[in-house]
Design an enzyme around this catalytic site. Sequence first.
Site, short mmCIF file in Angstrom:
data_model
loop_
_atom_site.label_atom_id
_atom_site.label_comp_id
_atom_site.label_asym_id
_atom_site.label_seq_id
_atom_site.Cartn_x
_atom_site.Cartn_y
_atom_site.Cartn_z
N ARG A 1 16.20 84.19 -4.13
CA ARG A 1 17.20 83.72 -4.73
C ARG A 1 18.03 82.66 -4.19
O ARG A 1 19.27 82.32 -4.71
CB ARG A 1 18.25 85.00 -4.65
CG ARG A 1 17.36 86.43 -5.49
CD ARG A 1 18.04 87.48 -5.03
NE ARG A 1 17.28 88.13 -3.94
CZ ARG A 1 17.48 89.37 -3.34
NH1 ARG A 1 18.68 90.19 -3.94
NH2 ARG A 1 16.90 89.78 -2.68
N LYS B 1 31.63 51.64 18.90
CA LYS B 1 30.29 52.49 19.21
C LYS B 1 29.90 52.15 20.48
O LYS B 1 30.11 50.92 21.14
CB LYS B 1 29.22 51.97 18.07
CG LYS B 1 27.90 52.47 18.38
CD LYS B 1 26.97 51.31 18.02
CE LYS B 1 26.48 50.53 19.20
NZ LYS B 1 25.36 50.17 19.24
N ASN C 1 27.79 41.94 18.13
CA ASN C 1 26.81 42.39 19.06
C ASN C 1 25.41 42.37 18.69
O ASN C 1 24.49 42.73 19.38
CB ASN C 1 27.23 43.86 19.51
CG ASN C 1 27.21 44.92 18.31
OD1 ASN C 1 27.55 44.63 16.98
ND2 ASN C 1 26.99 45.95 18.46
C1 UD1 Z 1 16.57 95.09 2.12
C2 UD1 Z 1 16.49 96.88 2.07
C3 UD1 Z 1 17.46 97.45 1.56
C4 UD1 Z 1 18.76 97.22 2.16
C5 UD1 Z 1 19.13 95.52 2.30
C6 UD1 Z 1 20.25 95.21 3.17
C7 UD1 Z 1 14.11 97.21 2.04
C8 UD1 Z 1 12.94 97.76 0.96
N1 UD1 Z 1 15.18 97.14 1.34
O1 UD1 Z 1 16.94 94.90 0.63
O2 UD1 Z 1 17.38 98.72 1.29
O3 UD1 Z 1 19.90 97.48 1.37
O4 UD1 Z 1 17.75 94.91 2.79
O5 UD1 Z 1 20.57 93.92 3.28
O6 UD1 Z 1 13.91 97.13 3.10
N2 UD1 Z 1 11.32 90.42 4.82
C9 UD1 Z 1 10.17 90.13 5.48
N3 UD1 Z 1 8.85 90.33 5.04
C10 UD1 Z 1 8.95 90.50 3.71
C11 UD1 Z 1 10.00 90.96 2.94
C12 UD1 Z 1 11.23 90.98 3.59
O7 UD1 Z 1 10.20 89.62 6.57
O8 UD1 Z 1 7.58 90.74 3.23
C13 UD1 Z 1 12.57 89.91 5.39
C14 UD1 Z 1 13.34 89.08 4.74
O9 UD1 Z 1 13.12 87.84 5.14
C15 UD1 Z 1 14.77 89.46 5.03
C16 UD1 Z 1 14.64 90.90 5.38
O10 UD1 Z 1 13.25 91.40 5.56
O11 UD1 Z 1 15.23 88.96 6.05
C17 UD1 Z 1 15.16 91.73 4.06
O12 UD1 Z 1 14.49 91.23 2.95
P1 UD1 Z 1 15.07 91.31 1.42
O13 UD1 Z 1 14.23 90.69 0.54
O14 UD1 Z 1 16.46 90.28 1.57
O15 UD1 Z 1 15.67 92.74 1.24
P2 UD1 Z 1 16.63 93.39 0.30
O16 UD1 Z 1 16.24 93.18 -1.10
O17 UD1 Z 1 18.14 92.56 0.49
CA CA Z 2 18.58 90.88 1.88
#
Ligand code: UD1
Ligand code: CA
Length: 460
Positions: A16, A350, A385
């Site tokens: 996003r 500088k 310079n």
């Molecule tokens: C997640 C939570 C949601 C919560 C929200 C809070 C889940 C399924 N959902 O949703 O309940 O309200 O965070 O901000 O956990 N990431 C990985 N590997 C992956 C997927 C994600 O490392 O395969 C990391 C992302 O880089 C990120 C974090 O996990 O830093 C959260 O992932 P994101 O996709 O932002 O989850 P949300 O949809 O925000």
């Molecule tokens: Ca998130």
Amino acid sequence: MSDTVAVILAAGQGKRMRSRQPKVLHRVAGRCLLEHVLAATREAGIKNSVIVIGHGAAEVKAALGPEQTYAWQEEQLGTGHALAQARQAAGGAESILVLCGDTPLIRPATIASLVKEHQATGAVATVLTACLDDPAGYGRIIRDEQGRVRAIVEERDAAPAERAINEINTGIYCFTASFLWPALAQLRPDNNQGEYYLTDVIALAVNQGLAVQALACDDPEEILGVNDRVQLAAAGAILRRRINTTLMLAGITIVDPASTYIDASVTIGPDTTIYPGTFLEGHTIIGANCSLGPGTTVRDSQVGDGSELIHAVVLASTVGPGCHIGPYAYLRPGTVLEAGVKVGDFVEVKASRIGRGSKVPHLTYLGDTTVGAGVNVGAGTITCNYDGRQKWPTTIEDGAFIGSNANLVAPVRVGAGALVGAGSTITRDVPAGALALARGRQVNLPRRGKKDDAERQEKG
Ligand code: UD1
Ligand code: CA
């Protein structure tokens, strides 16, 4: 909290954001999102952290440095899958604190109380929740009639009645390791996104009859997750407001906090006043009783007590106490100004040192120059310079006076107390105390054109 390891999930792409850069490397208030989370974890007293990386892993590693512990998630199959990859790196820690790399506003005190609460209650999972006026986009906390947490449901999988719940999952949890690792292995990707959801371990614990706790975060601002650039800007504004508030309470006047941009890494002495449109960045130290701005940028620099900067840009430089800089002055890296120096309008300096009390008031370029004390550099002076291949140094000794519009062709030295006549192009050293004139001698001739015109008018 040596029995606790923090795992920071940062392997996702952050679709996003619509960026070529991994989401967690986007910067607000002088640090990337991930660094904010790491700093909060450290300040909460948790010494060991594991960062789960995947998308853009090489860039994240390069930004955070080799001294961090990383776990690798090859394919981004969901938050539950991401956490499972940290098992080895987490070692035998009893409590696993989980944070997301995209929540830069979380406060150390909140993290510490979550861990403390978890360890005090004996629950296998403690989730940090928040009640939001607009819960859109977050997972919802499902409780039973007794108010006990039963599950977390992602918005995309939620029934309309569940979507109406305004208590949300912050994505920050503390787990008991002996429950967590086996539970992660039981997750199934049977949801709208086909991912292994970490949030599903809550229902798993409940189904096993194990205790799950929720801790409410009082300040919903802390848990803002950054998923797009609108939220990035919102997080930046909140971080800046926090920094500015702390500074104001410490005795610094910020005329308009909304238009003042100060990194967390900057320190400022009391009774300094900061005017709008000012950016203080990086490793910058500002003294007491200074006046900065409007429209001033200071990056990776020191400014001494009582100095005044107006519409100035100062990069990797040192400004002594009692200096006056600007308006419209540019101090480039490697500049050192001793006490009481004036660098005025449209002056660029500088990699130069300017001695105590010297003045460079207008329209000047000084590069690779050493200026002594009590020197006056006239308007329009240029140190030449660069010969097209190489930079050369210029030295102007104590008490010298450089007349306006002089060119000092480096390498060259103007001795102490010497005077360089206005408009001179100086190519040879000037001895101490000498008067150097290097310009065409003026001749005054009758104006031929004028005389002819007058005769023609008489005849006509
Ligand atoms: C997640 C939570 C949601 C919560 C929200 C809070 C889940 C399924 N959902 O949703 O309940 O309200 O965070 O901000 O956990 N990431 C990985 N590997 C992956 C997927 C994600 O490392 O395969 C990391 C992302 O880089 C990120 C974090 O996990 O830093 C959260 O992932 P994101 O996709 O932002 O989850 P949300 O949809 O925000
Ligand atoms: Ca998130």
